[in-house]
Write a protein that holds these residues in place. Sequence first.
Motif, PDB file in Angstrom:
ATOM      1  N   SER A 143       0.785  -1.229   0.000  1.00 50.44           N
ATOM      2  CA  SER A 143       0.000   0.000   0.000  1.00 50.44           C
ATOM      3  C   SER A 143       0.821   1.286   0.000  1.00 50.44           C
ATOM      4  N   THR A 144       2.113   1.190   0.254  1.00 53.06           N
ATOM      5  CA  THR A 144       2.952   2.383   0.272  1.00 53.06           C
ATOM      6  C   THR A 144       4.326   2.027  -0.273  1.00 53.06           C
ATOM      7  N   CYS A 145       5.153   3.041  -0.523  1.00 51.59           N
ATOM      8  CA  CYS A 145       6.460   2.804  -1.131  1.00 51.59           C
ATOM      9  C   CYS A 145       7.557   3.515  -0.352  1.00 51.59           C
ATOM     10  N   ALA A 146       8.740   2.948  -0.383  1.00 54.84           N
ATOM     11  CA  ALA A 146       9.919   3.631   0.138  1.00 54.84           C
ATOM     12  C   ALA A 146      10.292   4.759  -0.834  1.00 54.84           C
ATOM     13  N   VAL A 147      11.177   5.636  -0.386  1.00 57.14           N
ATOM     14  CA  VAL A 147      11.562   6.812  -1.184  1.00 57.14           C
ATOM     15  C   VAL A 147      12.962   6.608  -1.738  1.00 57.14           C
ATOM     16  N   ARG A 148      13.068   6.644  -3.040  1.00 52.60           N
ATOM     17  CA  ARG A 148      14.369   6.392  -3.665  1.00 52.60           C
ATOM     18  C   ARG A 148      15.298   7.595  -3.538  1.00 52.60           C
ATOM     19  N   LYS A 149      16.568   7.318  -3.224  1.00 55.30           N
ATOM     20  CA  LYS A 149      17.619   8.319  -3.184  1.00 55.30           C
ATOM     21  C   LYS A 149      18.729   7.901  -4.137  1.00 55.30           C
ATOM     22  N   TRP A 150      19.471   8.880  -4.614  1.00 56.97           N
ATOM     23  CA  TRP A 150      20.460   8.609  -5.664  1.00 56.97           C
ATOM     24  C   TRP A 150      21.859   8.382  -5.123  1.00 56.97           C
ATOM     25  N   ASN A 151      22.059   8.628  -3.826  1.00 57.40           N
ATOM     26  CA  ASN A 151      23.356   8.403  -3.205  1.00 57.40           C
ATOM     27  C   ASN A 151      23.155   7.825  -1.805  1.00 57.40           C
ATOM     28  N   TYR A 152      24.126   7.028  -1.379  1.00 49.21           N
ATOM     29  CA  TYR A 152      24.053   6.452  -0.041  1.00 49.21           C
ATOM     30  C   TYR A 152      23.977   7.540   1.018  1.00 49.21           C
ATOM     31  N   SER A 153      24.706   8.629   0.812  1.00 49.42           N
ATOM     32  CA  SER A 153      24.741   9.709   1.796  1.00 49.42           C
ATOM     33  C   SER A 153      23.401  10.420   1.936  1.00 49.42           C
ATOM     34  N   ASP A 154      22.480  10.202   0.999  1.00 52.54           N
ATOM     35  CA  ASP A 154      21.163  10.843   1.052  1.00 52.54           C
ATOM     36  C   ASP A 154      20.155  10.067   1.884  1.00 52.54           C
ATOM     37  N   LEU A 155      20.580   8.957   2.475  1.00 53.65           N
ATOM     38  CA  LEU A 155      19.668   8.159   3.301  1.00 53.65           C
ATOM     39  C   LEU A 155      19.547   8.801   4.681  1.00 53.65           C
ATOM     40  N   THR A 156      18.722   9.819   4.758  1.00 55.62           N
ATOM     41  CA  THR A 156      18.608  10.601   5.992  1.00 55.62           C
ATOM     42  C   THR A 156      17.253  10.470   6.666  1.00 55.62           C
ATOM     43  N   SER A 157      16.220  10.076   5.943  1.00 51.47           N
ATOM     44  CA  SER A 157      14.879   9.983   6.516  1.00 51.47           C
ATOM     45  C   SER A 157      14.394   8.540   6.532  1.00 51.47           C
ATOM     46  N   ASP A 158      13.465   8.263   7.434  1.00 55.03           N
ATOM     47  CA  ASP A 158      12.896   6.927   7.544  1.00 55.03           C
ATOM     48  C   ASP A 158      12.305   6.488   6.215  1.00 55.03           C
ATOM     49  N   LEU A 159      12.647   5.276   5.792  1.00 58.40           N
ATOM     50  CA  LEU A 159      12.177   4.628   4.562  1.00 58.40           C
ATOM     51  C   LEU A 159      12.763   5.231   3.292  1.00 58.40           C
ATOM     52  N   ASP A 160      13.869   5.942   3.416  1.00 64.19           N
ATOM     53  CA  ASP A 160      14.679   6.246   2.239  1.00 64.19           C
ATOM     54  C   ASP A 160      15.404   4.965   1.820  1.00 64.19           C
ATOM     55  N   TYR A 161      15.600   4.781   0.509  1.00 63.66           N
ATOM     56  CA  TYR A 161      16.395   3.623   0.082  1.00 63.66           C
ATOM     57  C   TYR A 161      17.327   4.010  -1.052  1.00 63.66           C
ATOM     58  N   PHE A 162      18.395   3.233  -1.192  1.00 59.18           N
ATOM     59  CA  PHE A 162      19.391   3.461  -2.236  1.00 59.18           C
ATOM     60  C   PHE A 162      19.805   2.116  -2.819  1.00 59.18           C
ATOM     61  N   TYR A 163      19.796   2.037  -4.146  1.00 63.12           N
ATOM     62  CA  TYR A 163      20.282   0.841  -4.821  1.00 63.12           C
ATOM     63  C   TYR A 163      21.649   1.149  -5.414  1.00 63.12           C
ATOM     64  N   ASP A 164      22.662   0.458  -4.954  1.00 61.43           N
ATOM     65  CA  ASP A 164      24.028   0.632  -5.438  1.00 61.43           C
ATOM     66  C   ASP A 164      24.204  -0.251  -6.670  1.00 61.43           C
ATOM     67  N   SER A 165      24.178   0.366  -7.852  1.00 63.88           N
ATOM     68  CA  SER A 165      24.222  -0.394  -9.101  1.00 63.88           C
ATOM     69  C   SER A 165      25.604  -0.965  -9.396  1.00 63.88           C
ATOM     70  N   PHE A 166      26.640  -0.463  -8.739  1.00 66.64           N
ATOM     71  CA  PHE A 166      27.979  -1.006  -8.964  1.00 66.64           C
ATOM     72  C   PHE A 166      28.134  -2.345  -8.248  1.00 66.64           C
ATOM     73  N   TRP A 167      27.699  -2.395  -6.975  1.00 64.30           N
ATOM     74  CA  TRP A 167      27.819  -3.608  -6.183  1.00 64.30           C
ATOM     75  C   TRP A 167      26.530  -4.422  -6.159  1.00 64.30           C
ATOM     76  N   ASN A 168      25.465  -3.905  -6.801  1.00 61.11           N
ATOM     77  CA  ASN A 168      24.151  -4.589  -6.818  1.00 61.11           C
ATOM     78  C   ASN A 168      23.634  -4.847  -5.399  1.00 61.11           C
ATOM     79  N   VAL A 169      23.689  -3.816  -4.585  1.00 66.22           N
ATOM     80  CA  VAL A 169      23.308  -3.918  -3.184  1.00 66.22           C
ATOM     81  C   VAL A 169      22.201  -2.904  -2.883  1.00 66.22           C
TER      82      VAL A 169
END
Length: 240
Positions: A143-169
């Motif tokens: 019913s809801t979605c996490a919030v995509r961020k473009w850098n690991y350092s941008d993970l500052t708020s609850d339910l922010d997420y980051f996909y590291d395309s280099f390490w596939n993590v």
Amino acid sequence: MQPRRILFLISLIFILLSACSHPQVFVPEGVYYVDAVSGDDNSDGLSPDTAWKSLEKLSYTIVAPGSRVLLNSGQVFRGSLFPSSGTAEKLVEYSIYGGTEKAIIQNSVDLSSEASWNQWSGGIWKASGSYSTDIGNIILNGSTCAVRKWNYSDLTSDLDYFYDSFWNVLYLKSSENPGSRFLSIEAALTSHIVDHSNVSYTEFSNLHLRYGSAHGFGGGDTEGLHIHNCEFSYIGGGYL
């Protein structure tokens, strides 16, 4: 080479290798059944009692024009569907059997268990495993979605997420283990849910396409597609 191009080439190589892992199988015109719960990909698929089980089986099985491929009503089928082509006179049909509820085709990874997550640092959790494609969306409790961020350092708020395309993590910021916090966590993969590339004269009906971060129906070099009474939800967000 740009990171997006590298990611695309890696994904393409993975898809080609996956396609080569099974030889293509050609089957004659007929009605074929798929049951995600009690089916068996080693069966002949010609009756509900001898139904196939997976979309993977359909990805390397080419059915003859005029065939019907029926998914059990209301069931969830994980992965992408790679359909077969019909002709202008004899379409290949993909629909349902056994009820009126749409069959669900769901192109996502289930991360609902506590074991799917490892605490990383600063309230950030790392998903176990790695992924062959970009994660374009995370759907929580359906019913809801996490919030995509473009850098690991941008993970500052609850339910922010980051996909590291280099390490596939995949990383998700959460006040506790996401697997204990949510009943359902689905990470949407960036590949078409129904990939009709180079496929023509095919009919789709009574399907619910969800939790994919590319297109619901996607692919070029095609004609004569018939799509009706289908439902789409939580699609998009991935790099294309």
